[in-house]
Write an enzyme that holds these catalytic residues in place. Structure first.
Site, PDB file in Angstrom:
ATOM      1  N   GLY A 220      44.249  89.359  16.209  1.00  0.00           N
ATOM      2  CA  GLY A 220      45.524  88.725  15.889  1.00  0.00           C
ATOM      3  C   GLY A 220      45.690  88.422  14.412  1.00  0.00           C
TER       4      GLY A 220
ATOM      5  N   ARG B 139      36.064  90.129   3.907  1.00  0.00           N
ATOM      6  CA  ARG B 139      37.311  89.586   4.482  1.00  0.00           C
ATOM      7  C   ARG B 139      37.035  88.668   5.663  1.00  0.00           C
ATOM      8  NH1 ARG B 139      40.780  91.438   8.867  1.00  0.00           N
ATOM      9  NH2 ARG B 139      39.239  93.063   9.240  1.00  0.00           N
TER      10      ARG B 139
ATOM     11  N   HIS C  30      32.386  96.177  11.267  1.00  0.00           N
ATOM     12  CA  HIS C  30      32.639  95.243  12.374  1.00  0.00           C
ATOM     13  C   HIS C  30      31.397  95.252  13.267  1.00  0.00           C
ATOM     14  CE1 HIS C  30      34.414  93.223  15.779  1.00  0.00           C
ATOM     15  NE2 HIS C  30      35.523  93.006  15.082  1.00  0.00           N
TER      16      HIS C  30
ATOM     17  N   LEU D 203      46.143  91.368   8.645  1.00  0.00           N
ATOM     18  CA  LEU D 203      47.555  91.478   9.036  1.00  0.00           C
ATOM     19  C   LEU D 203      48.364  90.424   8.277  1.00  0.00           C
ATOM     20  CD1 LEU D 203      47.075  92.012  12.896  1.00  0.00           C
ATOM     21  CD2 LEU D 203      47.617  93.753  11.193  1.00  0.00           C
TER      22      LEU D 203
ATOM     23  N   SER E 265      53.568 103.860   7.802  1.00  0.00           N
ATOM     24  CA  SER E 265      54.429 103.094   8.706  1.00  0.00           C
ATOM     25  C   SER E 265      53.636 102.105   9.559  1.00  0.00           C
ATOM     26  CB  SER E 265      55.218 104.053   9.600  1.00  0.00           C
ATOM     27  OG  SER E 265      54.332 104.909  10.295  1.00  0.00           O
TER      28      SER E 265
ATOM     29  N   GLU F  70      37.846  83.264  15.693  1.00  0.00           N
ATOM     30  CA  GLU F  70      36.972  84.391  15.346  1.00  0.00           C
ATOM     31  C   GLU F  70      35.946  83.920  14.322  1.00  0.00           C
ATOM     32  OE1 GLU F  70      39.132  88.043  14.450  1.00  0.00           O
ATOM     33  OE2 GLU F  70      40.639  87.506  15.912  1.00  0.00           O
TER      34      GLU F  70
ATOM     35  N   GLU G 167      46.236  97.282   3.665  1.00  0.00           N
ATOM     36  CA  GLU G 167      44.791  97.520   3.480  1.00  0.00           C
ATOM     37  C   GLU G 167      44.479  98.381   2.260  1.00  0.00           C
ATOM     38  OE1 GLU G 167      42.744  98.346   7.148  1.00  0.00           O
ATOM     39  OE2 GLU G 167      40.922  98.981   6.095  1.00  0.00           O
TER      40      GLU G 167
ATOM     41  N   HIS H 267      34.850  99.313   9.379  1.00  0.00           N
ATOM     42  CA  HIS H 267      36.052  98.722   9.977  1.00  0.00           C
ATOM     43  C   HIS H 267      37.167  98.471   8.966  1.00  0.00           C
ATOM     44  CE1 HIS H 267      38.355  96.270  12.763  1.00  0.00           C
ATOM     45  NE2 HIS H 267      38.301  95.223  11.956  1.00  0.00           N
TER      46      HIS H 267
ATOM     47  N   ARG I 219      31.363  87.914   9.272  1.00  0.00           N
ATOM     48  CA  ARG I 219      31.170  89.253   9.811  1.00  0.00           C
ATOM     49  C   ARG I 219      30.051  90.032   9.120  1.00  0.00           C
ATOM     50  NH1 ARG I 219      36.795  92.136  10.917  1.00  0.00           N
ATOM     51  NH2 ARG I 219      37.026  90.558  12.530  1.00  0.00           N
TER      52      ARG I 219
HETATM   53  P1  FAD Z   1      48.005 101.032   8.783  1.00  0.00           P
HETATM   54  O1  FAD Z   1      48.485 100.214   9.898  1.00  0.00           O
HETATM   55  O2  FAD Z   1      46.677 101.696   8.950  1.00  0.00           O
HETATM   56  O3  FAD Z   1      49.102 102.133   8.490  1.00  0.00           O
HETATM   57  C1  FAD Z   1      48.870 103.138   7.533  1.00  0.00           C
HETATM   58  C2  FAD Z   1      50.010 104.131   7.613  1.00  0.00           C
HETATM   59  O4  FAD Z   1      49.942 105.027   6.518  1.00  0.00           O
HETATM   60  C3  FAD Z   1      49.992 105.000   8.857  1.00  0.00           C
HETATM   61  O5  FAD Z   1      51.314 105.123   9.289  1.00  0.00           O
HETATM   62  C4  FAD Z   1      49.473 106.335   8.349  1.00  0.00           C
HETATM   63  O6  FAD Z   1      49.854 107.454   9.090  1.00  0.00           O
HETATM   64  C5  FAD Z   1      50.088 106.357   6.978  1.00  0.00           C
HETATM   65  N1  FAD Z   1      49.459 107.239   6.005  1.00  0.00           N
HETATM   66  C6  FAD Z   1      48.181 107.238   5.573  1.00  0.00           C
HETATM   67  N2  FAD Z   1      48.026 108.166   4.623  1.00  0.00           N
HETATM   68  C7  FAD Z   1      49.231 108.759   4.445  1.00  0.00           C
HETATM   69  C8  FAD Z   1      49.698 109.792   3.611  1.00  0.00           C
HETATM   70  N3  FAD Z   1      48.917 110.437   2.735  1.00  0.00           N
HETATM   71  N4  FAD Z   1      51.005 110.150   3.692  1.00  0.00           N
HETATM   72  C9  FAD Z   1      51.835 109.552   4.580  1.00  0.00           C
HETATM   73  N5  FAD Z   1      51.426 108.573   5.401  1.00  0.00           N
HETATM   74  C10 FAD Z   1      50.142 108.174   5.320  1.00  0.00           C
HETATM   75  N6  FAD Z   1      43.264  92.880  11.127  1.00  0.00           N
HETATM   76  C11 FAD Z   1      43.661  91.639  11.457  1.00  0.00           C
HETATM   77  O7  FAD Z   1      44.127  90.884  10.595  1.00  0.00           O
HETATM   78  N7  FAD Z   1      43.600  91.211  12.750  1.00  0.00           N
HETATM   79  C12 FAD Z   1      43.115  91.996  13.756  1.00  0.00           C
HETATM   80  O8  FAD Z   1      43.078  91.587  14.905  1.00  0.00           O
HETATM   81  C13 FAD Z   1      42.659  93.299  13.429  1.00  0.00           C
HETATM   82  N8  FAD Z   1      42.143  94.103  14.368  1.00  0.00           N
HETATM   83  C14 FAD Z   1      41.815  95.393  14.038  1.00  0.00           C
HETATM   84  C15 FAD Z   1      41.358  96.254  15.033  1.00  0.00           C
HETATM   85  C16 FAD Z   1      41.093  97.579  14.720  1.00  0.00           C
HETATM   86  C17 FAD Z   1      40.605  98.503  15.810  1.00  0.00           C
HETATM   87  C18 FAD Z   1      41.266  98.041  13.403  1.00  0.00           C
HETATM   88  C19 FAD Z   1      40.979  99.480  13.061  1.00  0.00           C
HETATM   89  C20 FAD Z   1      41.677  97.182  12.406  1.00  0.00           C
HETATM   90  C21 FAD Z   1      41.951  95.853  12.713  1.00  0.00           C
HETATM   91  N9  FAD Z   1      42.394  94.968  11.732  1.00  0.00           N
HETATM   92  C22 FAD Z   1      42.781  93.707  12.082  1.00  0.00           C
HETATM   93  C23 FAD Z   1      42.706  95.442  10.397  1.00  0.00           C
HETATM   94  C24 FAD Z   1      44.224  95.697  10.331  1.00  0.00           C
HETATM   95  O9  FAD Z   1      44.658  96.207  11.575  1.00  0.00           O
HETATM   96  C25 FAD Z   1      44.582  96.664   9.238  1.00  0.00           C
HETATM   97  O10 FAD Z   1      43.997  96.270   8.037  1.00  0.00           O
HETATM   98  C26 FAD Z   1      46.101  96.687   9.054  1.00  0.00           C
HETATM   99  O11 FAD Z   1      46.718  97.007  10.272  1.00  0.00           O
HETATM  100  C27 FAD Z   1      46.476  97.681   7.986  1.00  0.00           C
HETATM  101  O12 FAD Z   1      47.873  97.798   7.969  1.00  0.00           O
HETATM  102  P2  FAD Z   1      48.532  98.814   6.961  1.00  0.00           P
HETATM  103  O13 FAD Z   1      49.986  98.756   7.198  1.00  0.00           O
HETATM  104  O14 FAD Z   1      48.002  98.555   5.606  1.00  0.00           O
HETATM  105  O15 FAD Z   1      47.937 100.238   7.405  1.00  0.00           O
HETATM  106  C1  SIN Z   2      38.905  91.831  15.942  1.00  0.00           C
HETATM  107  O1  SIN Z   2      39.743  91.623  16.820  1.00  0.00           O
HETATM  108  O2  SIN Z   2      37.695  91.609  16.089  1.00  0.00           O
HETATM  109  C2  SIN Z   2      39.345  92.383  14.639  1.00  0.00           C
HETATM  110  C3  SIN Z   2      39.849  91.318  13.787  1.00  0.00           C
HETATM  111  C4  SIN Z   2      39.912  91.742  12.361  1.00  0.00           C
HETATM  112  O3  SIN Z   2      39.419  92.798  11.988  1.00  0.00           O
HETATM  113  O4  SIN Z   2      40.451  90.961  11.582  1.00  0.00           O
END
Ligand code: FAD
Ligand code: SIN
Length: 540
Positions: free
Chosen positions: A48, A386, A244, A392, A12, A115, A375, A351, A290
């Site tokens: 962002g 990346r 990171h 995002l 989610s 960035e 991801e 990261h 990066r």
């Molecule tokens: P997630 O948002 O990680 O969601 C994964 C979901 O899957 C969660 O709900 C989890 O509980 C669920 N899940 C996992 N395994 C299971 C399972 N077996 N069964 C059921 N549910 C499960 N990217 C950017 O582009 N810009 C940014 O500014 C940025 N900043 C970041 C800062 C931080 C601290 C981090 C950690 C990452 C950042 N990234 C950024 C990367 C980006 O946030 C992630 O790549 C992105 O949010 C991933 O989204 P997602 O929906 O794929 O996964």
């Molecule tokens: C950050 O805010 O430095 C994270 C950005 C990203 O991972 O894309």
């Protein structure tokens, strides 16, 4: 117990929720998520979303920056598509209610951050809390939608596939490997539920927890890659783990990121004596790509023997820092670090997983009815490294494309009955009491992955890691079949497999490129290695 749905979405975060909102227009959507619904990397995203909004920016510039960052391995058609579809996806978030930062309170113009590796200001953000706001709004919209149900504390274990049915003596008419949903552990009462779906979506996020030090939240154990791979989905480019450069270095801070946007606003990296060092490594200095910044810090720390470097933005007005980075400022202050007056101690940490389940331009995997988005997927956008804030963006673009594509196919699929899937077989399991085995193996994997398969690799270190993971895999297999499944055991099984895939991919790539740096092959080898590393478990 069996639950039937048109779409089963596993995860989610931004990818799963964006998919769900679009797919709910054509059918019932069930989201399973393994902890609290907002808990994922999305919720912690700071910098962002990269997209072209500035009149002085162009799609071609964003494309060029992404390709350069990816160091030869991006798929240019995918890069072009994602960059071009960015602005409408951001506009959709705005129309759902996301309140991105503007130049001032009464301005209509978005405030665009910068960035590493971006030649222009193009990061749409909500101060330094972008992810929290995006996640909050997407969840709100999903919870209002009567076609969407969310199951918290439900962890997907494995997919229900044709091969699994054949193994249990059930014949199906499909010629290709096909997915009909997943077995899901209800982590509260320990039962396993069979979720049957016409379309299954893995949107489980990344795998930072495979490493000792990471910016990622606890959920990031690579479950989707492991689940997909076990079922026969192709996995690509797992050697490209992004570190990171600037995670807060403090004994009481767990996984806290200091956004690259701080450097985008003028922050500079300095050593313990206050000397800047990035100009020695790259003409873009503190805003280099990066992989380069993380490796440079690693080298500085090895040279000096210090435990961290520092990020200094004290030359900017205090009011600007507090307004632009309220979350980072407050968190640091809570640890007695006033970033308006003193440099912040930082170190690199795992990261982002650039590799993942291989998909096409719609998030389709090589298994019928199975999609991977966010991801967990390897779409061709990121190549070997990346570009910041492209993740995002990728999740938004692919989630929508996957939802549109799968809804087109749904009418036909709806007319086909679900096959009689076997119930989860707990075997001769008894309650697990030896949780210490899980904890011990978990710690061991994270340590040797950090030491041997980290920012800088060698053949010898990779070989050591391979031997260690083989032993642990053996132990986990034995443990897994002897005891009832628990969330911890399932996560251990998944991080062990993901570690194995990273080690195998890193061992195959006999060159250095992007995030994969092997001292035994220090150069890039375009002749032999200008290609993805693809692994497939054909056992199914
Ligand atoms: P997630 O948002 O990680 O969601 C994964 C979901 O899957 C969660 O709900 C989890 O509980 C669920 N899940 C996992 N395994 C299971 C399972 N077996 N069964 C059921 N549910 C499960 N990217 C950017 O582009 N810009 C940014 O500014 C940025 N900043 C970041 C800062 C931080 C601290 C981090 C950690 C990452 C950042 N990234 C950024 C990367 C980006 O946030 C992630 O790549 C992105 O949010 C991933 O989204 P997602 O929906 O794929 O996964
Ligand atoms: C950050 O805010 O430095 C994270 C950005 C990203 O991972 O894309």
């Amino acid at each position: 117990m069996e639950i039937y749905t048109d779409y089963l979405v596993i995860g989610s975060g931004i990818a799963g929720l964006t998919f769900a909102l679009q797919a709910a227009r054509s059918g019932t959507v069930t989201i399973v998520t393994k902890k609290e619904k907002m808990e994922g990397s999305t919720n912690y995203a700071q910098g962002g979303i990269a997209s072209v909004f500035d009149p002085n920016d162009r799609f071609d510039f964003h494309i060029k920056d992404t390709l350069e960052s990816g160091d030869g391995l991006c798929h240019e058609d995918i890069v072009r598509m994602v960059v071009q579809e960015g602005p409408p996806r951001i506009d959709e978030l705005i129309s759902l209610g996301v309140n991105f930062s503007h130049l001032s309170d009464d301005s209509d113009t978005l405030d665009l951050g910068r960035e590493g590796g971006h030649s222009k200001r193009r990061i749409v953000h909500v101060k330094d809390l972008t992810g929290r706001e995006v996640e909050r709004i997407l969840l709100e919209r999903a919870e209002e939608n009567k076609n969407i149900s969310i199951y918290e504390h439900h962890m997907a274990i494995d997919l229900i596939t044709k091969s699994k049915m054949i193994k249990r003596g059930i014949n199906t008419s499909e010629s290709k490997e096909t997915c009909w949903g997943a077995y899901v552990l209800d982590a509260v009462n320990g039962s396993v539920i069979t979720f049957l779906a016409h379309v299954t979506v893995l949107s489980t996020g990344g795998a930072g927890k495979v490493y000792r030090y990471t910016s990622n939240p606890d959920i990031a154990t690579g479950d989707g890659v492991a689940i997909g791979y076990r079922a026969g989905a192709k996995v690509a480019n797992m050697e490209f783990v992004q570190f990171h450069p600037t995670i807060l270095y403090h004994p009481l801070a767990k996984n806290f990121l200091i956004s690259e946007a701080v450097r985008g606003e003028g922050g500079v990296l300095v050593d313990a004596k206050g000397n800047r060092f990035m100009e020695e490594y790259h003409p873009l200095k503190d805003l280099a790509f990066r992989d380069i910044v993380a490796r440079s810090i690693d080298m500085e720390l090895k040279k000096s023997g210090d435990e961290c470097v520092y990020l200094d933005i004290t030359h900017k007005p205090a009011e600007f820092i507090k307004d632009r980075f309220p979350n980072i400022y407050e968190t640091c202050l809570g640890l007695q670090i006033d970033m308006t007056k003193q440099p912040v101690p930082v170190v690199p940490a795992a990261h982002y997983m650039c590799g993942g389940l291989l998909t096409d331009q719609y998030g389709v995997t090589n298994l019928e009815n199975l999609y991977a988005i966010g991801e967990v997927a390897c779409t061709g956008l990121h190549g070997a490294n990346r570009l910041a804030s492209n993740s995002l963006l990728e999740a938004l673009v692919f989630a929508r494309r996957a939802a549109v594509k799968s809804s087109e196919d749904l009418n036909e699929k709806r007319n086909l009955p679900f096959p009689g899937a076997p119930q989860w077989d707990p075997g001769s399991a008894t309650d697990s009491e030896e949780i210490v085995v899980v904890t011990h193996n978990w710690d061991e994997i994270r340590s040797f992955m950090w030491n041997y398969v980290g920012i800088v690799r060698t053949n010898k270190r990779l070989e050591r890691a391979r031997r260690r993971i083989e032993n642990i895999q053996e132990e986990i297999r034995e443990y897994y079949w002897n005891f009832l499944v628990t969330l911890d055991l399932l996560e251990l099984r998944n991080i062990a497999l993901v570690a194995e895939l990273i080690i195998s991919s890193a061992s195959l790539r006999k060159e250095s490129r992007g995030l994969h740096h092997n001292l035994d092959y220090p150069s890039k080898d375009d002749k032999n290695w200008l290609r993805d590393t693809v692994l497939c478990n054909d056992k199914g």
